[in-house]
Design a protein around this motif. Structure first.
Motif, mmCIF file in Angstrom:
data_model
loop_
_atom_site.group_PDB
_atom_site.id
_atom_site.type_symbol
_atom_site.label_atom_id
_atom_site.label_comp_id
_atom_site.label_asym_id
_atom_site.label_seq_id
_atom_site.Cartn_x
_atom_site.Cartn_y
_atom_site.Cartn_z
ATOM 1 N N VAL A 101 -11.082 6.558 -7.794
ATOM 2 C CA VAL A 101 -11.263 5.670 -6.633
ATOM 3 C C VAL A 101 -12.303 6.249 -5.668
ATOM 4 O O VAL A 101 -12.649 7.432 -5.736
ATOM 5 C CB VAL A 101 -9.932 5.455 -5.861
ATOM 6 C CG1 VAL A 101 -8.843 4.925 -6.770
ATOM 7 C CG2 VAL A 101 -9.471 6.740 -5.166
ATOM 8 N N LEU A 102 -12.770 5.398 -4.766
ATOM 9 C CA LEU A 102 -13.542 5.836 -3.599
ATOM 10 C C LEU A 102 -12.674 5.608 -2.373
ATOM 11 O O LEU A 102 -11.974 4.595 -2.303
ATOM 12 C CB LEU A 102 -14.828 5.023 -3.459
ATOM 13 C CG LEU A 102 -15.872 5.167 -4.561
ATOM 14 C CD1 LEU A 102 -17.037 4.216 -4.298
ATOM 15 C CD2 LEU A 102 -16.378 6.604 -4.670
ATOM 16 N N VAL A 103 -12.716 6.541 -1.418
ATOM 17 C CA VAL A 103 -11.917 6.368 -0.197
ATOM 18 C C VAL A 103 -12.826 6.401 1.030
ATOM 19 O O VAL A 103 -13.867 7.049 1.034
ATOM 20 C CB VAL A 103 -10.819 7.454 -0.064
ATOM 21 C CG1 VAL A 103 -9.763 7.301 -1.137
ATOM 22 C CG2 VAL A 103 -11.419 8.861 -0.096
ATOM 23 N N ASP A 104 -12.423 5.673 2.054
ATOM 24 C CA ASP A 104 -13.216 5.592 3.280
ATOM 25 C C ASP A 104 -12.259 5.418 4.470
ATOM 26 O O ASP A 104 -11.449 4.491 4.445
ATOM 27 C CB ASP A 104 -14.170 4.391 3.166
ATOM 28 C CG ASP A 104 -15.221 4.367 4.257
ATOM 29 O OD1 ASP A 104 -15.480 5.439 4.846
ATOM 30 O OD2 ASP A 104 -15.774 3.287 4.517
ATOM 31 N N PRO A 105 -12.263 6.273 5.502
ATOM 32 C CA PRO A 105 -13.125 7.455 5.650
ATOM 33 C C PRO A 105 -12.636 8.622 4.784
ATOM 34 O O PRO A 105 -11.446 8.968 4.812
ATOM 35 C CB PRO A 105 -13.009 7.781 7.138
ATOM 36 C CG PRO A 105 -11.673 7.223 7.543
ATOM 37 C CD PRO A 105 -11.406 6.043 6.664
ATOM 38 N N ALA A 106 -13.559 9.226 4.038
ATOM 39 C CA ALA A 106 -13.197 10.246 3.051
ATOM 40 C C ALA A 106 -12.750 11.558 3.704
ATOM 41 O O ALA A 106 -11.909 12.272 3.149
ATOM 42 C CB ALA A 106 -14.384 10.492 2.123
ATOM 43 N N ARG A 107 -13.305 11.846 4.878
ATOM 44 C CA ARG A 107 -12.994 13.153 5.497
ATOM 45 C C ARG A 107 -11.509 13.306 5.808
ATOM 46 O O ARG A 107 -11.008 14.423 5.955
ATOM 47 C CB ARG A 107 -13.838 13.354 6.773
ATOM 48 C CG ARG A 107 -13.490 12.413 7.890
ATOM 49 C CD ARG A 107 -14.380 12.540 9.119
ATOM 50 N NE ARG A 107 -13.907 11.664 10.191
ATOM 51 C CZ ARG A 107 -14.133 10.357 10.221
ATOM 52 N NH1 ARG A 107 -14.808 9.773 9.243
ATOM 53 N NH2 ARG A 107 -13.663 9.617 11.218
ATOM 54 N N LYS A 108 -10.794 12.179 5.899
ATOM 55 C CA LYS A 108 -9.372 12.248 6.256
ATOM 56 C C LYS A 108 -8.453 12.424 5.034
ATOM 57 O O LYS A 108 -7.249 12.586 5.189
ATOM 58 C CB LYS A 108 -8.951 10.959 6.977
ATOM 59 C CG LYS A 108 -9.610 10.778 8.331
ATOM 60 C CD LYS A 108 -9.043 9.577 9.060
ATOM 61 C CE LYS A 108 -9.610 9.472 10.469
ATOM 62 N NZ LYS A 108 -9.085 8.325 11.193
ATOM 63 N N ILE A 109 -9.033 12.328 3.836
ATOM 64 C CA ILE A 109 -8.180 12.281 2.643
ATOM 65 C C ILE A 109 -8.333 13.547 1.804
ATOM 66 O O ILE A 109 -9.407 13.826 1.266
ATOM 67 C CB ILE A 109 -8.514 11.020 1.793
ATOM 68 C CG1 ILE A 109 -8.273 9.761 2.617
ATOM 69 C CG2 ILE A 109 -7.681 10.971 0.524
ATOM 70 C CD1 ILE A 109 -6.849 9.608 3.131
ATOM 71 N N ARG A 110 -7.225 14.284 1.713
ATOM 72 C CA ARG A 110 -7.237 15.542 0.952
ATOM 73 C C ARG A 110 -6.218 15.484 -0.184
ATOM 74 O O ARG A 110 -5.307 14.660 -0.180
ATOM 75 C CB ARG A 110 -6.902 16.710 1.882
ATOM 76 C CG ARG A 110 -7.942 16.919 2.975
ATOM 77 C CD ARG A 110 -7.654 18.180 3.778
ATOM 78 N NE ARG A 110 -8.753 18.466 4.699
ATOM 79 C CZ ARG A 110 -8.877 17.916 5.903
ATOM 80 N NH1 ARG A 110 -7.965 17.055 6.340
ATOM 81 N NH2 ARG A 110 -9.901 18.222 6.669
ATOM 82 N N VAL A 111 -6.399 16.392 -1.131
ATOM 83 C CA VAL A 111 -5.448 16.506 -2.246
ATOM 84 C C VAL A 111 -4.051 16.738 -1.688
ATOM 85 O O VAL A 111 -3.869 17.539 -0.767
ATOM 86 C CB VAL A 111 -5.869 17.665 -3.197
ATOM 87 C CG1 VAL A 111 -4.786 17.914 -4.243
ATOM 88 C CG2 VAL A 111 -7.199 17.340 -3.877
ATOM 89 N N GLY A 112 -3.093 15.986 -2.222
ATOM 90 C CA GLY A 112 -1.704 16.103 -1.752
ATOM 91 C C GLY A 112 -1.307 15.019 -0.768
ATOM 92 O O GLY A 112 -0.110 14.748 -0.592
ATOM 93 N N ASN A 113 -2.285 14.380 -0.121
ATOM 94 C CA ASN A 113 -1.971 13.274 0.802
ATOM 95 C C ASN A 113 -1.351 12.105 0.051
ATOM 96 O O ASN A 113 -1.712 11.825 -1.095
ATOM 97 C CB ASN A 113 -3.246 12.762 1.493
ATOM 98 C CG ASN A 113 -3.777 13.701 2.569
ATOM 99 O OD1 ASN A 113 -4.935 13.608 2.951
ATOM 100 N ND2 ASN A 113 -2.953 14.620 3.063
ATOM 101 N N LYS A 114 -0.438 11.423 0.736
ATOM 102 C CA LYS A 114 0.144 10.196 0.164
ATOM 103 C C LYS A 114 -0.383 8.990 0.949
ATOM 104 O O LYS A 114 -0.609 9.064 2.153
ATOM 105 C CB LYS A 114 1.668 10.242 0.242
ATOM 106 C CG LYS A 114 2.311 11.105 -0.844
ATOM 107 C CD LYS A 114 3.787 10.726 -1.017
ATOM 108 C CE LYS A 114 4.434 11.429 -2.182
ATOM 109 N NZ LYS A 114 4.626 12.866 -1.967
ATOM 110 N N LEU A 115 -0.568 7.891 0.215
ATOM 111 C CA LEU A 115 -1.036 6.640 0.817
ATOM 112 C C LEU A 115 -0.026 5.548 0.516
ATOM 113 O O LEU A 115 0.484 5.456 -0.615
ATOM 114 C CB LEU A 115 -2.406 6.261 0.243
ATOM 115 C CG LEU A 115 -3.556 7.224 0.549
ATOM 116 C CD1 LEU A 115 -4.754 6.932 -0.341
ATOM 117 C CD2 LEU A 115 -3.952 7.124 2.018
#
Length: 349
Positions: A96-110
């Motif tokens: 996937v692509l995420v936006d804003p990317a700076r807020k999304i790190r490995v381990g985060n849940k959405l």
């Protein structure tokens, strides 16, 4: 050739943000490759240019609702998640692509949907905006797809500055779409209505369906001046034995073979036999076609009007001749043809 040779002034007002009222009534520019002659028509006039046993090659990929909006755990921040492709069906892993990317790190849940219909965990970083996510879902694949359908939006190109509507779900899809897997429509095919297809069929035109799952790489900006150094993203394509048979019969009978769209053209040019016939295949292609290039299969094509310095414009120039195409585009701007995904069409013969 250099990238800068494919620049031209395109007023923003010519970028089509809505489809034409009727699919087959968008405008059609006809460009003759041998003379550079230009005709101005309506799309359904393509009927006049094809005869019995001519072949049209259609890309039957189907766009899925790839754009989703989720909320990040704890902060509740809204994150756009653009599904590119499924990596593993059993594990529900997606690129996937995420936006804003700076807020999304490995381990985060959405969390997606008012009642958290789907939950995903970020398991890897792939590029600056790219992530691998795993959907945590215990139901059947059918239920999972249904939830994607509920939560996802039609992935209109970013230049269209409005929200996707229910009508886009229908109009940003060809009427012959079958095989789900594209994140962008093969837009030349959007001009075909059921009535026009029927009339072409009655005239004796044969249709060969291929599949190329259009990825975002098709529209990626070229960032090198030397075109030989540009790398295309890989896209999956499928050509059945039946499609190859229909096309090769047309080649042997010296008929018009028309690639409907740049994606159909890329698929067929990625599977050519030594004797310049089409081969059945199920493969991936990262083929970038730029001048000079000898085309093996199609001798005509239908395409939309593309943006400056795009890989699509470069391919068209390889097919119809650089000067012909740049002149035709100058005329298109002057005559206010509509550009890009929901825009008008060009027939090159």
């Amino acid at each position: 050739m250099k990238l800068s040779q494919f620049n031209f002034n395109l007023p923003e007002s010519l970028l089509a943000s809505e489809p034409s009222e009727q699919r087959d009534e968008s405008r059609l520019m006809v460009l003759h490759r041998d003379s550079g002659k230009i005709e101005h028509k309506i799309f359904k006039d393509v009927l006049d240019y094809f005869d019995d046993k001519d072949v049209m090659i259609l890309n039957n990929t189907k766009v899925f609702p790839a754009r989703m909006y989720g909320n990040k755990e704890k902060t509740g921040a809204t994150i756009e998640v653009f599904l590119l492709r499924e990596l593993n069906k059993e594990l529900r892993l997606w690129d996937v692509l995420v936006d804003p990317a700076r807020k999304i790190r490995v381990g985060n849940k959405l969390y997606f949907g008012d009642d958290d219909l789907l939950v995903a965990e970020v398991v890897d970083n792939t590029t600056s905006r790219g992530r691998t996510i795993r959907f945590l879902f215990d139901g059947t694949d059918e239920e999972f797809r249904k939830n994607i359908e509920i939560l996802g939006e039609t992935p209109l190109p970013k230049y269209i500055k409005r929200k996707a509507t229910p009508e886009d779900k229908f109009r940003y899809q060809t009427i012959y779409a079958k095989n789900e897997g594209a994140v962008a429509a093969p837009t030349a095919g959007l001009h075909f209505s059921r009535e026009l297809m029927k009339r072409l069929e009655l005239k004796g035109v044969d249709f060969a369906e291929v599949t190329l799952h259009v990825g975002l790489g098709t529209f990626r900006t070229v960032e090198v001046e030397d075109l030989t150094k540009h790398k295309m993203d890989s896209e999956q394509f499928i050509i059945s034995e039946e499609a190859a048979r229909i096309v090769n019969k047309g080649i042997d009978n010296k008929r018009k073979i028309c690639a409907v769209g740049t994606t159909s053209m890329r698929a067929i040019e990625s599977s050519v036999s030594a004797d310049h016939h089409l081969k059945a295949a199920n493969d991936w292609t990262s083929k970038f076609i730029y001048p000079p290039y000898d085309f093996s299969i199609a001798n005509s094509m239908i395409t939309n009007f593309h943006t400056p310095q795009s890989t699509l414009l470069v391919m068209i120039a390889a097919f119809a001749g650089y000067e012909n195409v740049m002149n035709a585009y100058e005329v298109a701007v002057k005559e206010k043809y509509r550009f890009y995904s929901y825009g008008d069409a060009m027939l090159i013969i």
